[in-house]
Design a protein around this motif. Structure first.
Motif, PDB file in Angstrom:
ATOM      1  N   ALA A  14       0.824  -1.207   0.000  1.00 24.88           N
ATOM      2  CA  ALA A  14       0.000   0.000   0.000  1.00 24.88           C
ATOM      3  C   ALA A  14       0.852   1.249   0.000  1.00 24.88           C
ATOM      4  O   ALA A  14       1.919   1.295   0.586  1.00 24.88           O
TER       5      ALA A  14
ATOM      6  N   GLY B 103      -4.138   5.350   0.836  1.00 30.22           N
ATOM      7  CA  GLY B 103      -4.328   3.936   1.067  1.00 30.22           C
ATOM      8  C   GLY B 103      -4.313   3.505   2.505  1.00 30.22           C
ATOM      9  O   GLY B 103      -4.311   2.306   2.767  1.00 30.22           O
ATOM     10  N   THR B 104      -4.291   4.414   3.473  1.00 35.79           N
ATOM     11  CA  THR B 104      -4.235   4.013   4.875  1.00 35.79           C
ATOM     12  C   THR B 104      -5.337   4.690   5.670  1.00 35.79           C
ATOM     13  O   THR B 104      -5.557   5.893   5.546  1.00 35.79           O
TER      14      THR B 104
ATOM     15  N   ALA C 156      -4.816  -0.693  -3.090  1.00 41.33           N
ATOM     16  CA  ALA C 156      -4.415  -1.348  -1.845  1.00 41.33           C
ATOM     17  C   ALA C 156      -4.799  -0.459  -0.667  1.00 41.33           C
ATOM     18  O   ALA C 156      -4.356   0.681  -0.562  1.00 41.33           O
TER      19      ALA C 156
ATOM     20  N   THR D 110      -5.012  -0.090   3.505  1.00 37.56           N
ATOM     21  CA  THR D 110      -4.524  -0.597   4.788  1.00 37.56           C
ATOM     22  C   THR D 110      -5.396  -0.073   5.914  1.00 37.56           C
ATOM     23  O   THR D 110      -5.610   1.132   6.040  1.00 37.56           O
TER      24      THR D 110
ATOM     25  N   ASN E 135      -5.329   0.343   9.743  1.00 36.67           N
ATOM     26  CA  ASN E 135      -4.524   0.339  10.966  1.00 36.67           C
ATOM     27  C   ASN E 135      -5.486   0.361  12.148  1.00 36.67           C
ATOM     28  O   ASN E 135      -6.150   1.368  12.392  1.00 36.67           O
TER      29      ASN E 135
ATOM     30  N   THR F  73      -3.753  -5.073   5.065  1.00 33.02           N
ATOM     31  CA  THR F  73      -3.869  -4.464   3.742  1.00 33.02           C
ATOM     32  C   THR F  73      -4.618  -5.410   2.817  1.00 33.02           C
ATOM     33  O   THR F  73      -4.298  -6.601   2.738  1.00 33.02           O
ATOM     34  N   THR F  74      -5.622  -4.875   2.143  1.00 36.24           N
ATOM     35  CA  THR F  74      -6.386  -5.651   1.170  1.00 36.24           C
ATOM     36  C   THR F  74      -6.632  -4.776  -0.049  1.00 36.24           C
ATOM     37  O   THR F  74      -6.437  -3.557  -0.001  1.00 36.24           O
TER      38      THR F  74
ATOM     39  N   ARG G 224       2.378   2.209  -6.386  1.00 41.04           N
ATOM     40  CA  ARG G 224       2.693   1.135  -5.456  1.00 41.04           C
ATOM     41  C   ARG G 224       4.200   0.985  -5.347  1.00 41.04           C
ATOM     42  O   ARG G 224       4.927   1.143  -6.312  1.00 41.04           O
TER      43      ARG G 224
END
Length: 278
Positions: free
Chosen positions: A6, A21-22, A42, A44, A46, A113-114, A151
């Motif tokens: 990610a 992405g987070t 991607a 993520t 947390n 992460t997916t 990425r």
């Protein structure tokens, strides 16, 4: 196999748009907050828990024609203590949603992460299923495209596979290093790491799941919550070094028994990041 990676772009853990992405999610006994919008690609999660009971934050996408209330009712049934109710609910849940995984976190934060395509998703804390305001605790998440940012290649992680014959996993995992969890089984499944008492053996786990032995665990689970078949997610968590049981608490949707009771369990040693013996 493609390794998930990610682009880390921090954002607020409250309603609004996150261009990256987070997503940082802090769970309390009263629930959690999350952004309303993220970019495709991607993603993520947390997850950090301030709830003594921990948090099981999962990401799901409703299938066409399925309403949120229908899914939540089936989810309540799937997590019922009665095996018959649980299996019926689990089968319905499998028809209701695509499960993309997510993070179970307790005393240690966890990141999962997916990969997400554009569309409407929901974030659910499975720990809240029995709460009277459960529906109000679910957070809607809109994923918009195209993916933002580039990425970054990452080293190949260790791999845990959930199969119909059990877990295929390394005997050792490095604390803080990413682990790719892949669901190769024929139903939704999870991968949970739970610390066990020093000296715990496979026979001890056998006895516990057979109902003839004592409770071997010393803390709650950290890991990847249920994913649909053929899904993968990257888990990163700095668990304290020591002995852990790799288990799933999901029921076999054919037999009604917990998959862990049917042998889906392994002992894993988590070692320090420097590779030394804990």
């Amino acid at each position: 196999m493609t390794v998930l990676a990610a682009t880390v772009i921090t954002g607020p853990a409250h309603a609004g748009a996150v261009v990256g992405g987070t997503v940082d999610i802090t769970v309390t006994p009263s629930g959690f907050t999350a952004p309303e919008t993220v970019r495709a690609g991607a993603l993520t999660l947390n997850v950090r828990s301030q709830d003594p009971q921990g948090a099981w934050i999962g990401l799901v996408r409703l299938r066409p024609g399925v309403g949120l209330e229908q899914y939540l009712e089936h989810l309540r049934q799937a997590m019922d203590d009665d095996p018959a109710t649980s299996v019926a609910g689990g089968r319905a849940v499998a028809e209701d949603v695509v499960m993309l995984g997510g993070a179970a976190a307790g005393h240690v934060p966890a990141a999962v992460t997916t990969v997400v395509a554009p569309g409407r998703y929901h974030l659910v804390d499975f720990r809240d299923v029995q709460e009277p305001d459960f529906a109000r605790r679910v957070r809607s998440l809109r994923v918009v495209g195209p993916a933002a940012g580039a990425r970054t290649p990452s080293p190949a992680p260790a791999v845990i596979k959930a199969t119909d014959s059990g877990f295929v996993a390394p005997r050792r995992l490095v604390s803080g290093s990413p682990v790719l969890v892949v669901n190769r089984s024929s139903q939704f499944n999870e991968a949970m790491l739970m610390p066990v008492r020093p000296g715990t053996t496979p026979a001890d786990l056998d006895a516990f799941f057979a109902g003839t032995g004592g409770y071997p665990f010393t803390a709650g689970p950290t890991g990847v919550v249920p994913m649909s078949p053929s899904r993968a997610a990257l888990l990163t968590t700095a668990l304290p070094p020591g002995e852990y049981a790799l288990v799933t608490w999901v029921r076999n949707l054919r037999t009604g028994r917990m998959l862990a009771q049917e042998g889906m369990r392994e002992l894993v040693n988590i070692i320090p990041a420097d590779g030394s013996t804990p």
